[in-house]
Motif scaffolding. Structure first.
Motif, short mmCIF file in Angstrom:
data_model
loop_
_atom_site.label_atom_id
_atom_site.label_comp_id
_atom_site.label_asym_id
_atom_site.label_seq_id
_atom_site.Cartn_x
_atom_site.Cartn_y
_atom_site.Cartn_z
N LEU A 172 0.88 -1.10 0.00
CA LEU A 172 0.02 -0.04 0.08
C LEU A 172 0.83 1.40 0.11
O LEU A 172 0.57 2.12 -0.74
N ILE A 173 1.84 1.45 0.79
CA ILE A 173 2.89 2.48 0.85
C ILE A 173 3.61 2.73 0.00
O ILE A 173 3.54 3.71 -0.75
N THR A 174 3.89 1.61 -0.88
CA THR A 174 4.88 1.57 -2.13
C THR A 174 4.15 2.03 -3.16
O THR A 174 4.38 3.02 -3.98
N LEU A 175 2.82 1.53 -3.13
CA LEU A 175 1.83 2.19 -4.29
C LEU A 175 1.70 3.47 -4.35
O LEU A 175 1.59 4.47 -5.46
N GLY A 176 1.45 4.06 -2.96
CA GLY A 176 1.05 5.33 -2.55
C GLY A 176 2.10 5.96 -2.97
O GLY A 176 2.01 7.36 -3.70
N ALA A 177 3.36 5.86 -2.66
CA ALA A 177 4.60 6.70 -2.78
C ALA A 177 5.19 6.73 -4.26
O ALA A 177 5.38 7.75 -4.70
N GLY A 178 4.58 5.50 -5.01
CA GLY A 178 5.07 5.65 -6.47
C GLY A 178 4.08 6.48 -6.97
O GLY A 178 4.41 7.14 -7.99
N TYR A 179 2.93 6.52 -6.71
CA TYR A 179 1.91 7.24 -7.43
C TYR A 179 1.92 8.84 -7.28
O TYR A 179 2.16 9.55 -8.02
N THR A 180 2.44 9.13 -5.76
CA THR A 180 2.93 10.49 -5.64
C THR A 180 4.23 10.83 -6.33
O THR A 180 4.03 12.30 -7.01
N MET A 181 4.97 10.11 -6.55
CA MET A 181 6.23 10.58 -7.12
C MET A 181 6.01 10.76 -8.72
O MET A 181 6.49 11.74 -9.31
N LYS A 182 5.16 9.75 -9.20
CA LYS A 182 4.68 9.86 -10.68
C LYS A 182 3.85 11.01 -11.00
O LYS A 182 4.14 11.71 -12.00
N SER A 183 3.09 11.26 -9.94
CA SER A 183 2.08 12.43 -10.13
C SER A 183 2.93 13.84 -10.08
O SER A 183 2.59 14.77 -10.68
N SER A 184 4.14 13.65 -9.27
CA SER A 184 4.77 14.93 -9.39
C SER A 184 5.38 15.41 -10.54
O SER A 184 5.89 16.53 -10.71
N MET A 185 5.46 14.48 -11.31
CA MET A 185 6.29 14.68 -12.81
C MET A 185 5.18 15.41 -13.52
O MET A 185 5.91 16.03 -14.70
N SER A 186 3.96 15.94 -13.18
CA SER A 186 3.36 16.75 -14.27
C SER A 186 2.14 17.17 -13.31
O SER A 186 1.84 16.96 -12.46
N ASN A 187 2.32 18.58 -13.75
CA ASN A 187 1.00 19.67 -12.93
C ASN A 187 0.23 20.22 -14.02
O ASN A 187 -0.27 21.13 -13.86
N VAL A 188 -0.14 19.42 -15.08
CA VAL A 188 -0.87 19.62 -16.10
C VAL A 188 -2.22 18.91 -15.92
O VAL A 188 -2.40 17.49 -15.82
N GLY A 189 -3.32 19.59 -15.97
CA GLY A 189 -4.66 19.06 -16.05
C GLY A 189 -5.85 20.07 -16.27
O GLY A 189 -5.53 21.27 -15.82
N GLU A 190 -6.76 19.70 -16.85
CA GLU A 190 -8.09 20.43 -17.06
C GLU A 190 -8.84 21.02 -15.82
O GLU A 190 -8.91 20.23 -14.89
N ARG A 191 -9.16 22.09 -15.76
CA ARG A 191 -10.03 22.55 -14.60
C ARG A 191 -11.42 22.43 -14.94
O ARG A 191 -11.98 22.54 -15.93
N GLN A 192 -11.99 21.87 -13.72
CA GLN A 192 -13.44 21.58 -13.81
C GLN A 192 -14.25 22.59 -13.27
O GLN A 192 -15.46 22.73 -13.19
N THR A 193 -13.54 23.62 -12.29
CA THR A 193 -14.28 24.70 -11.70
C THR A 193 -13.83 26.06 -12.06
O THR A 193 -12.54 26.07 -12.64
N ALA A 194 -14.56 26.83 -11.60
CA ALA A 194 -14.08 28.51 -11.76
C ALA A 194 -14.24 29.15 -10.55
O ALA A 194 -14.67 30.41 -10.65
N SER A 195 -13.71 28.57 -9.41
CA SER A 195 -14.06 29.15 -8.13
C SER A 195 -13.41 30.66 -7.93
O SER A 195 -13.55 31.52 -7.41
N GLU A 196 -12.16 30.64 -8.68
CA GLU A 196 -11.33 31.81 -8.43
C GLU A 196 -11.93 33.10 -9.36
O GLU A 196 -11.78 34.19 -8.91
N TYR A 197 -13.00 32.75 -10.03
CA TYR A 197 -13.80 33.77 -10.75
C TYR A 197 -14.96 34.03 -10.32
O TYR A 197 -15.86 35.00 -10.77
N LEU A 198 -15.35 33.38 -9.31
CA LEU A 198 -16.76 33.52 -8.51
C LEU A 198 -16.66 34.81 -7.57
O LEU A 198 -15.58 34.96 -6.74
N ASN A 199 -17.57 35.80 -7.86
CA ASN A 199 -17.55 37.03 -6.88
C ASN A 199 -18.39 36.52 -5.72
O ASN A 199 -19.41 36.47 -5.34
N GLN A 200 -17.66 36.34 -4.63
CA GLN A 200 -17.85 35.72 -3.45
C GLN A 200 -18.98 36.51 -2.75
O GLN A 200 -20.17 36.02 -2.14
#
Lengths: 368, 250
Positions: free
Chosen positions: B180-208
């Motif tokens: 479990l820990i190895t899978l989690g660590a492997g996934y985390t390490m692999k995920s850190s290699m990319s920070n590209v992803g489509e955004r699903q929300t627009a909360s930064e643009y909501l006038n609170q």
């Protein structure tokens, strides 16, 4: 032959002018003279008009030649030929290029006919970050990446760095959202022989209203949506009324996805945000919820056409091109790095053996 | 002379009575009348022999109900151990039955807690519960004595209490945690290699400030009930720093 493009040249020495990131000036890199954007705009307004007229005249001529040429209509529509005002070479661009540089003399070149009428952007967010900042940001991005191949860093030569203004549609909207949720609470208690869990389900209606400002959707087919989403957000306080002066020295494309086609992406993001906001009002009383139905009713809305600055960096590794993009205003860099599989297996193997040994030792001590 | 004799007799009587009052209770107290006289004598003899052998106290108390309503059998067993069955030099333990609620509980003091582990209590439970269910109380109490003897003997011979041979559980747990820990660590390490992803929300643009919830309506629909049978294994709910032990139902 009349020039069909305009080069912003220093009125004093004739060298190409470039917009200086983080300022309101256009600078001559050779003689060091600085010119305000408005001055440059006035200076070159007439020249732009002439270039646009020459381009229109050329279009007429070009159309008459169509019948006898091999190019198909689609190809002709996609490719445009301009004359470099500096060296006279013919520059072939696609139909969306607003600003580029001459591939022969490197002169920054504007294609003014592309700014006319509805094609003219409303706003531009000027570059704040320089090419040097982009290179530094990329180096920073490599740091702490355990799986990055050593040879990727050692032999890394950034093959291409380009500053580009990417067309964006900015959507303003007031929305009314009717949402239906199924929410639940749980109650757990013990009787003599059993543990009883009661889950109470509720039908929850929420009607909310909110205003969204400047939700960006890129209007370029060439630019990957995921990359463009990832470099968000831009600081709109620094957004300026459009002036072609900001474009000099950079590449710029006009939109090739119109506002109508871009709107569904903005709508989806707005809907999801509203569902999150309305859903958060359930979190106080309920343990969980799911969305059953949702209706979004848009009120008054506006769309703005803006150009946003992006640094595009690309490098090659083992025959594959890796592209990174940096928000030219905030410096946020995004991209995907190659994974060294040997490192991945080594780290995972080491972690597996280490964790197993520690857990075995601890359990043996407690239970053994 | 007669008077002096009377005084001496009275003093001896009072002393005997006082001594008897102070003396520890017998090892078998059957106020639920589960055993006949013969069985009572026989069981007492057996337990006394074991107590002498190991220099410990191994007691049995059977009650129709708890003296205080609502009192837990484990708490009562701990009380008995502290107040009455505390004269074993190397440790003390008592088995208490509450016939009203059909609870059993074996309480151990600090010394006996080191001799008989939770696994030992579980072993005692497994050996006595079938007989208790069949109302074979003498057999159950005899089994209790026998198992206690085995567990104490094991401790005397090995210097440590008998514990479950759970190497397989340990190895599987270690492998599971490692994976479990190895899978989690492997996934985390692999995920850190990319920070590209489509955004699903627009909360930064909501006038609170503009967000308003204008209507809410909540309606109860139905209730789902899930019942899970409680574990019948040994519960150690009354164990604390000074007491060990555990119990269950029969």
């Amino acid at each position: 032959m009349a020039n069909t493009s305009v080069s912003y040249k220093c009125p004093e020495c004739g060298a190409p002018l470039s917009f200086l990131p983080g300022t309101n000036d256009v600078t001559c890199e050779y003689c060091g003279n600085k010119f305000e954007i408005s001055v440059i705009e006035t200076l070159f307004a007439k020249e732009q008009e002439r270039a646009a007229a020459a381009e229109a005249a050329k279009e007429d001529k070009w159309k008459t030649a169509e019948a006898g040429e091999e190019w198909s209509e689609e190809e002709l529509a996609a490719l445009k030929v301009f004359t470099c005002s500096s060296c006279g070479a013919e520059i072939v661009t696609d139909g969306n290029t607003l600003a580029t540089e001459c591939c022969y003399c490197g002169n920054p070149t504007m294609l003014p006919g592309r700014f006319d009428g509805a094609l003219k952007p409303d706003y531009v967010i000027p570059f704040v970050k320089t090419k040097k900042d982009a290179v530094e940001a990329l180096k920073g991005f490599y740091k702490g990446k355990l799986l990055l191949p050593s040879s990727f860093v050692a032999n890394n030569r950034t093959e291409d760095i380009q500053g580009m203004y990417v067309p964006f549609w900015l959507f303003d909207s007031t929305v009314n959202v009717y949402a239906n949720f199924k929410a639940y609470t749980t109650e757990k208690y013990d009787d003599a022989d059993e543990t009883v869990t009661e889950t109470h389900y509720y039908d929850c209606e929420r009607f909310g209203k909110a205003e969204f400002n400047n939700v960006p959707v890129d209007g370029s087919v060439k630019m990957d949506d995921a990359y463009m989403d990832s470099i968000e957000p831009y600081d709109y306080d620094q957004m300026k009324e459009f002036s072609a002066g900001y474009l000099t020295g950079y590449l710029a494309d006009k939109y090739d996805v119109d506002a109508e086609s871009s709107a569904p992406r903005a709508d989806e993001r707005i809907k999801n945000t509203m569902l999150n906001e309305l859903g958060s009002t359930l979190s106080v009383a309920y343990e969980g919820y799911e969305v059953k139905d949702c209706v979004v009713k848009k009120g008054e809305g506006a769309v703005k056409y803006a150009l946003a600055p992006v640094w595009i960096l690309s490098t090659k590794y083992q025959g594959k091109v890796y592209t990174f993009m940096m928000n030219g205003q905030t410096g946020k860099l995004v991209g995907e790095l190659p994974v060294d599989k040997t490192k991945l297996y080594t780290y995972c193997g080491g972690s597996f053996i280490g964790v197993c040994t520690v857990v075995y030792g601890v359990l043996k001590m407690i239970l053994g | 002379m007669k008077k002096i004799f009377q005084v001496i007799t009275t003093v001896v009587f009072v002393f005997c009575f006082w001594a008897q009052a102070l003396a520890a209770p017998p090892s078998v107290v059957d106020s639920a009348y589960l055993l006949n006289d013969q069985q009572l004598v026989s069981l007492t003899k057996t337990l006394n022999a074991l107590e002498k052998k190991h220099d410990v106290r191994i007691a049995v108390v059977a009650r129709k109900s708890m003296p205080t309503k609502g009192e837990k059998v484990g708490e009562y067993a701990n009380f008995l151990l502290d107040k009455h069955f505390n004269d074993g030099a190397k440790g003390n333990m008592v088995l208490v039955l509450n016939m009203e609620t059909r609870d059993w509980y074996v309480a151990t003091d600090v010394k006996m807690k080191n001799i008989i582990s939770d696994y030992g209590i579980e072993t005692i439970g497994k050996s006595i519960v079938p007989a208790l269910k069949n109302q074979e109380y003498l057999k159950a109490f005899t089994e209790y004595g026998k198992k206690s003897d085995e567990l104490i003997t094991y401790y005397e011979e090995n210097g440590k209490p008998l514990k479950e041979d759970n190497w397989l559980t340990i190895i599987l747990s270690a492998l599971g945690a490692g994976s479990l820990i190895t899978l989690g660590a492997g996934y985390t390490m692999k995920s850190s290699m990319s920070n590209v992803g489509e955004r699903q929300t627009a909360s930064e643009y909501l006038n609170q400030d503009s967000f308003q919830v204008r209507e809410t309506a909540d309606l109860f629909m139905y209730t789902d009930i899930t019942r899970t049978a409680k574990s019948k294994t040994v519960s150690t709910s009354s164990a604390d720093d000074k007491h060990g032990g555990g119990g269950g139902k029969f």
